[in-house]
Design a protein around this motif. Sequence first.
Motif, PDB file in Angstrom:
ATOM      1  N   MET A  72     -45.905  -8.744  17.592  1.00  0.00           N
ATOM      2  CA  MET A  72     -45.069  -9.479  18.531  1.00  0.00           C
ATOM      3  C   MET A  72     -45.516 -10.936  18.650  1.00  0.00           C
ATOM      4  O   MET A  72     -44.691 -11.842  18.809  1.00  0.00           O
ATOM      5  CB  MET A  72     -45.099  -8.796  19.905  1.00  0.00           C
ATOM      6  CG  MET A  72     -44.394  -7.462  19.938  1.00  0.00           C
ATOM      7  SD  MET A  72     -44.341  -6.741  21.591  1.00  0.00           S
ATOM      8  CE  MET A  72     -43.259  -7.926  22.421  1.00  0.00           C
ATOM      9  N   PHE A  73     -46.829 -11.186  18.563  1.00  0.00           N
ATOM     10  CA  PHE A  73     -47.322 -12.558  18.625  1.00  0.00           C
ATOM     11  C   PHE A  73     -46.933 -13.326  17.364  1.00  0.00           C
ATOM     12  O   PHE A  73     -46.498 -14.483  17.428  1.00  0.00           O
ATOM     13  CB  PHE A  73     -48.836 -12.548  18.798  1.00  0.00           C
ATOM     14  CG  PHE A  73     -49.451 -13.924  18.778  1.00  0.00           C
ATOM     15  CD1 PHE A  73     -49.372 -14.750  19.897  1.00  0.00           C
ATOM     16  CD2 PHE A  73     -50.085 -14.403  17.643  1.00  0.00           C
ATOM     17  CE1 PHE A  73     -49.920 -16.023  19.876  1.00  0.00           C
ATOM     18  CE2 PHE A  73     -50.644 -15.669  17.609  1.00  0.00           C
ATOM     19  CZ  PHE A  73     -50.558 -16.486  18.729  1.00  0.00           C
ATOM     20  N   VAL A  76     -29.916 -22.599  11.283  1.00  0.00           N
ATOM     21  CA  VAL A  76     -30.913 -23.613  10.950  1.00  0.00           C
ATOM     22  C   VAL A  76     -32.295 -23.162  11.366  1.00  0.00           C
ATOM     23  O   VAL A  76     -33.269 -23.295  10.604  1.00  0.00           O
ATOM     24  CB  VAL A  76     -30.546 -24.963  11.607  1.00  0.00           C
ATOM     25  CG1 VAL A  76     -31.675 -25.971  11.422  1.00  0.00           C
ATOM     26  CG2 VAL A  76     -29.253 -25.514  11.030  1.00  0.00           C
ATOM     27  N   LEU A  77     -32.429 -22.650  12.589  1.00  0.00           N
ATOM     28  CA  LEU A  77     -33.731 -22.203  13.079  1.00  0.00           C
ATOM     29  C   LEU A  77     -34.265 -21.016  12.286  1.00  0.00           C
ATOM     30  O   LEU A  77     -35.471 -20.883  12.077  1.00  0.00           O
ATOM     31  CB  LEU A  77     -33.651 -21.854  14.561  1.00  0.00           C
ATOM     32  CG  LEU A  77     -33.286 -23.005  15.507  1.00  0.00           C
ATOM     33  CD1 LEU A  77     -33.199 -22.500  16.937  1.00  0.00           C
ATOM     34  CD2 LEU A  77     -34.307 -24.135  15.405  1.00  0.00           C
ATOM     35  N   ARG A  78     -33.385 -20.142  11.846  1.00  0.00           N
ATOM     36  CA  ARG A  78     -33.814 -18.967  11.086  1.00  0.00           C
ATOM     37  C   ARG A  78     -34.424 -19.375   9.739  1.00  0.00           C
ATOM     38  O   ARG A  78     -35.293 -18.684   9.201  1.00  0.00           O
ATOM     39  CB  ARG A  78     -32.634 -18.038  10.874  1.00  0.00           C
ATOM     40  CG  ARG A  78     -32.984 -16.733  10.179  1.00  0.00           C
ATOM     41  CD  ARG A  78     -31.763 -15.880   9.997  1.00  0.00           C
ATOM     42  NE  ARG A  78     -31.271 -15.434  11.294  1.00  0.00           N
ATOM     43  CZ  ARG A  78     -30.064 -14.862  11.452  1.00  0.00           C
ATOM     44  NH1 ARG A  78     -29.259 -14.708  10.424  1.00  0.00           N
ATOM     45  NH2 ARG A  78     -29.686 -14.462  12.658  1.00  0.00           N
ATOM     46  N   ILE A  82     -38.293 -13.067  17.283  1.00  0.00           N
ATOM     47  CA  ILE A  82     -37.806 -12.122  18.298  1.00  0.00           C
ATOM     48  C   ILE A  82     -36.961 -12.851  19.334  1.00  0.00           C
ATOM     49  O   ILE A  82     -35.883 -12.381  19.734  1.00  0.00           O
ATOM     50  CB  ILE A  82     -39.002 -11.403  18.955  1.00  0.00           C
ATOM     51  CG1 ILE A  82     -39.710 -10.510  17.932  1.00  0.00           C
ATOM     52  CG2 ILE A  82     -38.540 -10.575  20.152  1.00  0.00           C
ATOM     53  CD1 ILE A  82     -41.005  -9.902  18.440  1.00  0.00           C
ATOM     54  N   ARG A  83     -37.428 -14.025  19.796  1.00  0.00           N
ATOM     55  CA  ARG A  83     -36.661 -14.816  20.762  1.00  0.00           C
ATOM     56  C   ARG A  83     -35.332 -15.246  20.182  1.00  0.00           C
ATOM     57  O   ARG A  83     -34.295 -15.216  20.862  1.00  0.00           O
ATOM     58  CB  ARG A  83     -37.468 -16.036  21.204  1.00  0.00           C
ATOM     59  CG  ARG A  83     -38.644 -15.712  22.100  1.00  0.00           C
ATOM     60  CD  ARG A  83     -39.329 -16.973  22.596  1.00  0.00           C
ATOM     61  NE  ARG A  83     -38.429 -17.808  23.369  1.00  0.00           N
ATOM     62  CZ  ARG A  83     -38.760 -18.971  23.910  1.00  0.00           C
ATOM     63  NH1 ARG A  83     -40.003 -19.433  23.747  1.00  0.00           N
ATOM     64  NH2 ARG A  83     -37.888 -19.670  24.608  1.00  0.00           N
ATOM     65  N   LEU A  84     -35.342 -15.653  18.911  1.00  0.00           N
ATOM     66  CA  LEU A  84     -34.100 -16.077  18.258  1.00  0.00           C
ATOM     67  C   LEU A  84     -33.117 -14.917  18.142  1.00  0.00           C
ATOM     68  O   LEU A  84     -31.907 -15.092  18.342  1.00  0.00           O
ATOM     69  CB  LEU A  84     -34.427 -16.635  16.873  1.00  0.00           C
ATOM     70  CG  LEU A  84     -33.261 -17.251  16.089  1.00  0.00           C
ATOM     71  CD1 LEU A  84     -32.698 -18.455  16.844  1.00  0.00           C
ATOM     72  CD2 LEU A  84     -33.696 -17.651  14.692  1.00  0.00           C
TER      73      LEU A  84
END
Length: 284
Positions: free
Chosen positions: A191-192, A280-282, A198-200
């Motif tokens: 998760m870290f 874009v972020l992915r 995960i947030r995206l």
Amino acid sequence: MKTSLALRGAFRYSTEDAKATPQNADYVDQFLFETKVGYCDNFSSSMIVMLRSLGIPARFAKGFTSGDKVRSENGKTLFSVKNSNAHSWPEVYFPGTGWVPFEPTATFQNPEEFIDSSTERQVTSDAPSTSEENEAPTQRETAEQRRNAEQGSDTKKPTKSETDSVKKEATHPLLILWIALGASFIIAVLMFLFRKSIRLFWFKRGIQNDKWDFPTSYRKLLRLLKAYHYLREPSETLSSFASRIQIDGFTSLTLAYENWLYGEESTPLPKEDFERIIRVLRSK
């Protein structure tokens, strides 16, 4: 034995008042620390768990009392054995003697006697002296019958498989604990490491399912950009920030947000612009 005598009055035998164990609850814990009311299975399993927690080999036995005597003729005695005569009891292993039955169930008694051949000392198990009608004699007869039937087999030292079984039962809870701790640590590390992804993912789900209105979605996007190291300067306007980072779709979203913020214009959720930014972020 002094401890069992002190606790005897706190527990009550009843097949009708015994409560079912709720889902995810522990059968023995519920009896020992909550209800304190039960029947032979409750008393026997509790004694076995406590003995095993001290490293003493113990096992669960189930069968029938000898029932009610019907008649005797020609040197033979007929007994009537019914479902109501079903009973369970614990058996404890003593080196030099073998498996010895005990009777912890309230209202039953079983004054077992056995000889410890290693010390030539007679030991008598301490059991409750009170009993219900017909239960004490039939229980004693059953214990004697078990003892006679098991001589030559149960009076021997435990086999290697029995010893290994006791060891496995003792280490089983500890193994489960270590597995659970290891799994929790691995999940925390994953998760870290993948926290941004995960947030995206959850942000994309919220946009697709219309979870928020446009102003709320835009502010969540700003926090998401910060997690991806797109940091806005304290004195920088939103339009200047959009011009500087130049992410596809973010400039048009910022213009729509400023129109809502300063002109109070109602703005529908522009999902296409949000999804372009998510792509874009992915790729980062």
